[in-house]
Design an enzyme around this catalytic site. Structure first.
Site, PDB file in Angstrom:
ATOM      1  N   SER A   1       0.855  -1.144  -0.117  1.00 55.39           N
ATOM      2  CA  SER A   1      -0.017  -0.142   0.194  1.00 55.39           C
ATOM      3  C   SER A   1       0.785   1.230  -0.129  1.00 55.39           C
ATOM      4  O   SER A   1       1.985   0.957   0.452  1.00 55.39           O
ATOM      5  CB  SER A   1      -0.843   0.083   1.377  1.00 55.39           C
ATOM      6  OG  SER A   1      -1.485   1.264   1.506  1.00 55.39           O
TER       7      SER A   1
ATOM      8  N   TYR B   1      -1.499  -0.849  10.290  1.00 54.91           N
ATOM      9  CA  TYR B   1      -1.798  -1.312   9.167  1.00 54.91           C
ATOM     10  C   TYR B   1      -0.377  -0.662   8.134  1.00 54.91           C
ATOM     11  O   TYR B   1      -0.016  -1.544   7.287  1.00 54.91           O
ATOM     12  CB  TYR B   1      -2.813  -0.561   8.348  1.00 54.91           C
ATOM     13  CG  TYR B   1      -3.371  -0.868   7.004  1.00 54.91           C
ATOM     14  CD1 TYR B   1      -3.693  -1.928   6.624  1.00 54.91           C
ATOM     15  CD2 TYR B   1      -2.841   0.194   6.195  1.00 54.91           C
ATOM     16  CE1 TYR B   1      -3.936  -2.066   5.237  1.00 54.91           C
ATOM     17  CE2 TYR B   1      -2.975  -0.036   4.590  1.00 54.91           C
ATOM     18  CZ  TYR B   1      -3.791  -1.314   4.472  1.00 54.91           C
ATOM     19  OH  TYR B   1      -3.900  -1.244   2.855  1.00 54.91           O
TER      20      TYR B   1
END
Length: 253
Positions: free
Chosen positions: A144, A157
């Site tokens: 990401s 995350y």
């Protein structure tokens, strides 16, 4: 995809919806047989249904990527079904954080690291021996833009996605001379069902999400799928160990 695709096989985890589904469909459009995997049985079977309706070949195998026995069975079953695994997109991931680091829980930490990091590690652990035996292959891991910088209120995350990049780069070097290429994709905000559920009730969030992308919009799942297929293709034959942003310019500023 530039090579003849007859008889080739791809495995996509987290393929019940969103980027995973779009990538499974993209592989199938290229004539590749697809193993669709997820913990969401209904969504996974629906992805298979879309592929078959379009004339492609696919099957669903349920797998919790945090469990070694299930990942091993997934890989063994994929090989039993199609004989090989030419491409793998290790896409299964979660984001369940709701605030700043000090407000997080041990359960959140374990869940995020279990799926996003251990899951990628386990998938590669069992995919690589298959690719070594067959003479090569290509793996793409889902990271990401949060793995390329900081992400306030998403610290776990972000840490997990940084870890995916570290795994990707390290393992790519380990197997660079074995005809196995390993790369990562790093999407920014992408228009998925999850995104819509999180933003449809608050237009300000949606406006902010658009504003962080210089291109002036959020991304499409098909655009991430296209990047995955590129990294698997012969066109990327000299590309391994990279973390490719698919981010509308977000990391350029």
């Amino acid at each position: 995809m530039s090579r003849s695709l007859s008889g080739q096989t791809a495995l996509v985890t987290g393929a019940a919806a969103g980027i995973g589904r779009a990538t499974a469909l993209a592989f199938a459009r290229e004539g590749i047989k697809v193993v669709v995997s997820d913990v969401d049985v209904a969504g996974g079977e629906e992805t298979v249904g879309h592929i078959r309706a379009a004339g492609g070949e696919a099957r669903f195998i349920r797998c919790d990527v945090t469990r070694a026995s299930e990942v091993r069975t997934l890989i063994e079953s994929s090989v039993a079904a199609y004989g090989r695994i030419d491409y793998a997109f290790n896409n299964a991931g979660i984001d369940i954080e709701k605030g700043k680091l000090a407000d997080g829980t041990e359960a959140e930490f374990d869940a995020i690291m279990g799926v996003n990091v251990k899951g990628v590690w386990l998938c590669m652990k069992y995919q690589i021996p298959v690719m070594l035996a067959q003479g090569g292959g290509a793996i793409v891991n889902a990271s990401s833009v949060a793995g390329l910088g900081g992400a306030p209120k998403m610290s776990l995350y972000a840490a997990s996605k940084h870890a995916v990049i570290g795994l990707t780069k390290s393992v790519a070097v380990e197997y660079a001379k074995k005809n196995i290429r390993i790369n990562a994709v790093c999407p920014a905000v992408i228009d998925t069902d999850m995104y819509r559920r999180a933003h449809e009730a608050d237009p300000r969030k949606a406006e902010f999400a658009v504003s962080v992308h210089p291109i002036g919009r959020i991304g499409k799942v098909e655009e991430v799928a296209a990047a995955v297929l590129y990294l698997c293709s012969d066109a990327a034959g000299f590309t391994t160990g990279i973390a490719l942003p698919v981010d509308g310019g977000a990391t350029a500023i």
